[in-house]
Each structure stands twice: as structure tokens, then as C-alpha cells.
Design a protein around this motif. Structure first.
Motif, short mmCIF file in Angstrom:
data_model
loop_
_atom_site.label_atom_id
_atom_site.label_comp_id
_atom_site.label_asym_id
_atom_site.label_seq_id
_atom_site.Cartn_x
_atom_site.Cartn_y
_atom_site.Cartn_z
N PHE A 71 -30.21 35.10 -7.67
CA PHE A 71 -29.51 34.65 -8.87
C PHE A 71 -30.23 35.24 -10.07
O PHE A 71 -31.46 35.27 -10.11
CB PHE A 71 -29.53 33.11 -8.98
N LEU A 72 -29.49 35.71 -11.04
CA LEU A 72 -30.10 36.28 -12.24
C LEU A 72 -30.66 35.15 -13.10
O LEU A 72 -29.98 34.17 -13.37
CB LEU A 72 -29.08 37.08 -13.03
N PHE A 73 -31.92 35.30 -13.51
CA PHE A 73 -32.51 34.32 -14.41
C PHE A 73 -33.65 34.95 -15.18
O PHE A 73 -34.19 36.00 -14.81
CB PHE A 73 -33.01 33.08 -13.66
N GLY A 74 -34.00 34.32 -16.27
CA GLY A 74 -35.12 34.75 -17.09
C GLY A 74 -35.42 33.65 -18.09
O GLY A 74 -34.50 33.02 -18.63
N GLY A 75 -36.71 33.37 -18.31
CA GLY A 75 -37.07 32.28 -19.23
C GLY A 75 -36.45 30.98 -18.76
O GLY A 75 -36.58 30.59 -17.62
N ASN A 76 -35.73 30.33 -19.67
CA ASN A 76 -35.07 29.06 -19.34
C ASN A 76 -33.60 29.24 -18.98
O ASN A 76 -32.89 28.25 -18.78
CB ASN A 76 -35.19 28.07 -20.50
N GLY A 77 -33.12 30.46 -18.92
CA GLY A 77 -31.71 30.70 -18.63
C GLY A 77 -31.49 31.23 -17.23
O GLY A 77 -32.36 31.85 -16.64
N ARG A 78 -30.33 30.95 -16.68
CA ARG A 78 -29.97 31.47 -15.37
C ARG A 78 -28.47 31.60 -15.27
O ARG A 78 -27.72 30.91 -15.95
CB ARG A 78 -30.52 30.60 -14.25
#
Length: 134
Positions: A71-78
Motif C-alpha cells: 500500500f502506498l504511504f508516507g508520513g501520516n498519509g496512506r
């Protein structure tokens, strides 16, 4: 020693070995989601193809269970999506075993000597054949 190469020259023996080694190595393969566990973010996947065994017989690859899904995610977002039975995916096979890392998140020495093995798969959901394009 392989009976086909008895009396063969070195090049023939090495070419035969190379082909047999490549036949056992996995890199990437299209697959189909059989089930998805959203809490573990893993899937059970069937590979969309057959393996040729001795005698030229085509057999199904084994089912891949507990395969991590990307799943694409980074920091606090996904970015997540509802994955369902029948969705297609690209299954990638890691260069080395991923058991320890996947279970603990900690980098350590490999437990197994596997390389490009079907047991070390991860799935990218969303690839489609021309016949099933969105």
C-alpha cells in the motif's frame, strides 16, 4: 549428473545448468487474489501461469499464502483500497528471504538461504490484462 549431458562438452553442461537454475528462479509474475486479510494486509494468491516440469507437463504453481500487499504511504498519509477476490496483481519475489523482517520489522541476518523464492513474495495490486482493462 544429468543423463542428457553425459559425454557433452563443458559449454553444453553449463548451458543446461543455467537453464535449470533459471527455471527455479522467480522474479515477477501476474497473479490473482484468492482472499485478502485486511487486518494483516496479506493475501492468498494464485499465480496466473503454469510451470513446465519434466516431460513437458504443465502444472499449476503452488498457492502463495500470507503474501504482504503493498500500500502506498508516507508520513501520516496512506492510500488504501478495498482488495477483493479476483483482483489481479503483480507478484514480486524478493532477492533474499523476508521472514524475519516481515514478522518483526527488524533487519537481521537471513534465517534461510533462499534467493528469488516463491516463499518471499510481495504483491502490487492493480495490474490488469488487456482483456480486463478498467
Amino acid at each position: 549428473m544429468n543423463k542428457r549431458v553425459v559425454g557433452a562438452d563443458l559449454k553444453t553442461i553449463l548451458d543446461d545448468y543455467k537453464e535449470r537454475a533459471k527455471a527455479e528462479m522467480f522474479c515477477a509474475f501476474p497473479g490473482t487474489i484468492e482472499s485478502f486479510d485486511s487486518s494483516a494486509q496479506t493475501a492468498t494468491i494464485s499465480l496466473n501461469g503454469k510451470k513446465i516440469i519434466k516431460g513437458g507437463v504443465a502444472v499449476a504453481f503452488p498457492i502463495i499464502e500470507n503474501c504482504p500487499v503493498v500500500f502506498l504511504f508516507g508520513g501520516n498519509g496512506r492510500l488504501t483500497m478495498p482488495i477483493a477476490k479476483g483482483d489481479t496483481c503483480l507478484v514480486l519475489f524478493c532477492d533474499r528471504e523476508i521472514d524475519s523482517w516481515f514478522d518483526t520489522g527488524i533487519t537481521k541476518a537471513p534465517i534461510h538461504k533462499r534467493k528469488h523464492d516463491i516463499a518471499d513474495a510481495i504483491a502490487l495490486v492493480g495490474i490488469r490484462s488487456k482483456q480486463n482493462k478498467a
